[in-house]
Write an enzyme that holds these catalytic residues in place. Structure first.
Site, PDB file in Angstrom:
ATOM      1  N   HIS A   1      33.740 -26.392  31.854  1.00  0.00           N
ATOM      2  CA  HIS A   1      32.700 -25.158  32.262  1.00  0.00           C
ATOM      3  C   HIS A   1      33.516 -23.784  32.775  1.00  0.00           C
ATOM      4  CE1 HIS A   1      28.679 -24.403  33.123  1.00  0.00           C
ATOM      5  NE2 HIS A   1      27.930 -24.741  32.115  1.00  0.00           N
TER       6      HIS A   1
ATOM      7  N   ASP B   1      21.857 -14.502  31.026  1.00  0.00           N
ATOM      8  CA  ASP B   1      22.555 -15.216  31.680  1.00  0.00           C
ATOM      9  C   ASP B   1      23.110 -13.796  32.943  1.00  0.00           C
ATOM     10  OD1 ASP B   1      25.461 -16.001  32.758  1.00  0.00           O
ATOM     11  OD2 ASP B   1      24.452 -17.591  31.493  1.00  0.00           O
TER      12      ASP B   1
ATOM     13  N   GLU C   1      35.045 -26.229  37.255  1.00  0.00           N
ATOM     14  CA  GLU C   1      34.008 -25.037  36.776  1.00  0.00           C
ATOM     15  C   GLU C   1      35.176 -23.772  37.902  1.00  0.00           C
ATOM     16  OE1 GLU C   1      30.711 -24.633  36.564  1.00  0.00           O
ATOM     17  OE2 GLU C   1      29.890 -27.055  36.127  1.00  0.00           O
TER      18      GLU C   1
ATOM     19  N   HIS D   1      19.755 -18.800  31.719  1.00  0.00           N
ATOM     20  CA  HIS D   1      20.450 -19.289  31.657  1.00  0.00           C
ATOM     21  C   HIS D   1      21.512 -19.071  32.805  1.00  0.00           C
ATOM     22  CE1 HIS D   1      24.839 -21.172  31.348  1.00  0.00           C
ATOM     23  NE2 HIS D   1      24.277 -22.282  31.000  1.00  0.00           N
TER      24      HIS D   1
END
Length: 451
Positions: free
Chosen positions: A138, A169, A385, A357
């Site tokens: 991610h 986003d 992440e 998102h």
């Protein structure tokens, strides 16, 4: 210990993080997926020496094809270009949820490679865990020359607004050679050199069983990884800190924790799904009790990518948006007094058939975090992440920040009472039935933890 001394401790943590200077001219914010698509394709076509695309997936649809074709066109025009694509290993080798037929993305990558035998655009699959449900790649931030294009978006039709609908986003463009070098050095050393990471654009890509042992070792190594760069001591001008995180006790999670509690006046959070880890809920409650303002912008259930319209056949995966709304309603029912006083501001984003998102955090007009982290249990524990922490003590990005937040709030509805949100009794009959079944065997908790 008083709130002031606690706050100072959290602020000191942020100030002591190593930082990279960032020019104001080299920091720009885009406000729509269309703008991002145009910039991405322009940057690819004008690249001079390197292009590294990093995303959860590069989809075999018109949006993804435009990006992949642009990469091959750039390679044909400039054979010396160092081009590489990194995507999640598991996501690339399965079809989309609900789709039983057709090529996988990995099949498409191989097809493109066979059609362009003289132009190498390698695609690597990164297996963050042995199964997709237990962790995915991610990471965010594609590197083109000395620029980092940072967004939570992947590359397909909806993220790039290729057709009628879009998935909204955040989109930041950072021109910073040191940041680009730092991120790329870590990718080359910690990802591309690992035996678990292999090309998936070739005829016989590694099977999951072939790399299972290496994947487990890889995940353990990732838990200890961080970006390495020379720290600068300047604290009075615009600066950034790239951060990595995998697992509950990661540097990124630790920084998010301190970041929230460093708030002196106001904290703002954007997340697509209201499913915060318990520790972050406690942070919010603590700030409210100390008289701070907290604003949360979350996607409406109809703006969730798992939402199934009432006129379509319902499946279990379609219960997720409703479970998130149940979470939010329950959370707000306990904090209605703070909503009444204006201390807690909650907005729900919805815009036609488009989806939401967007993630990020803002503190006191001085700190901002760019991240793909959904601030949910999965992000907190399972996924690999990253983030870029932005320190703006002179408020040189104030106008960009103001404009971006105005655009984000444009399609939101202010929640004035927790009863503004639907309850289970208001949901369609198939949804009510599914949720009751899930709750009876506690599967709802598992779904929220891994999706």
């Amino acid at each position: 210990m008083s709130f002031k001394s606690q706050c100072n401790r959290h602020q000191q943590y942020l100030m002591q993080l190593p930082k990279i200077p960032q020019s104001v001219a080299g920091f720009s914010t885009l406000f729509s997926p269309l703008d991002f698509r145009y910039l991405l394709l322009e940057k690819i076509s004008s690249a001079t020496y390197r292009i590294y695309i990093i995303a959860l997936y590069l989809e075999n649809d018109e949006g993804g094809q435009a990006v992949f074709s642009a990469l091959y066109a750039a390679k044909k025009q400039k054979p010396h270009l160092d081009i590489c694509v990194l995507v999640d290993w598991h996501r690339a080798q399965r079809r989309r949820i609900g789709t039983a037929l057709g090529m996988t993305n990995a099949d498409w990558y191989y097809l493109m490679a066979t059609k362009n035998p003289n132009d190498s655009v390698p695609v690597y699959g990164v297996p963050v865990n042995t199964r997709e449900a237990w962790g995915v790649l991610h990471l965010k931030g594609s590197i083109i020359d000395d620029t980092v294009l940072y967004t939570g978006a992947s590359f397909n039709n909806t993220y790039l607004h290729q057709k009628d609908t879009y998935r909204y986003d955040r989109y930041q463009c950072l021109n910073n050679r040191e940041l680009a070098d730092t991120m790329l050095q870590w990718i080359k050393k910690s990802l591309l050199q690992d035996k678990a990471v292999n090309r998936i654009d070739q005829q016989d890509p590694s099977a999951r069983s072939d790399i299972k042992y290496y994947t487990r070792k890889f995940r353990r190594a990732l838990r200890r990884c961080n970006y390495q760069f020379q720290a600068h001591e300047e604290h009075e001008s615009l600066a950034i800190t790239p951060l990595l995180g995998l697992g509950k006790h990661s540097l990124l999670n630790k920084t998010i924790y301190h970041f929230m509690l460093s708030t002196q006046y106001a904290l703002m959070i954007c997340t697509p799904y209201f499913n915060l880890p318990r520790i972050l809920v406690k942070n919010i409650l603590f700030l409210l009790q100390q008289g701070k303002t907290v604003e949360i912008i979350v996607g409406d259930k109809t703006a969730n990518d798992f939402y199934i319209p009432e006129d379509q056949p319902f499946t279990m995966i379609g219960s997720l948006p409703y479970l998130y709304e149940i979470n939010l309603r329950s959370f707000l029912s306990r904090l209605q007094n703070y909503i009444n006083t204006g201390q807690l501001i909650v907005r729900v984003w919805m815009h036609g058939q488009n989806s939401y998102h967007l993630k990020g955090l803002w503190v006191d007009n001085e700190w901002m975090m760019l991240t793909g982290n959904n601030l949910n249990p999965r992000s907190w524990r399972l996924d690999l992440e990253n983030a870029i922490l932005v320190h703006d003590p002179l408020q040189q990005l104030a106008q960009q920040r103001f404009d971006e937040l105005n655009v984000i709030r444009k399609h939101t509805i202010l929640i004035q009472n927790f009863q503004d949100l639907e309850s289970i009794s208001d949901y369609p009959k198939p949804v009510r039935r599914c949720i009751r079944r899930l709750r009876s065997i506690h599967i709802d908790q598992l779904l929220r933890a891994i999706l």
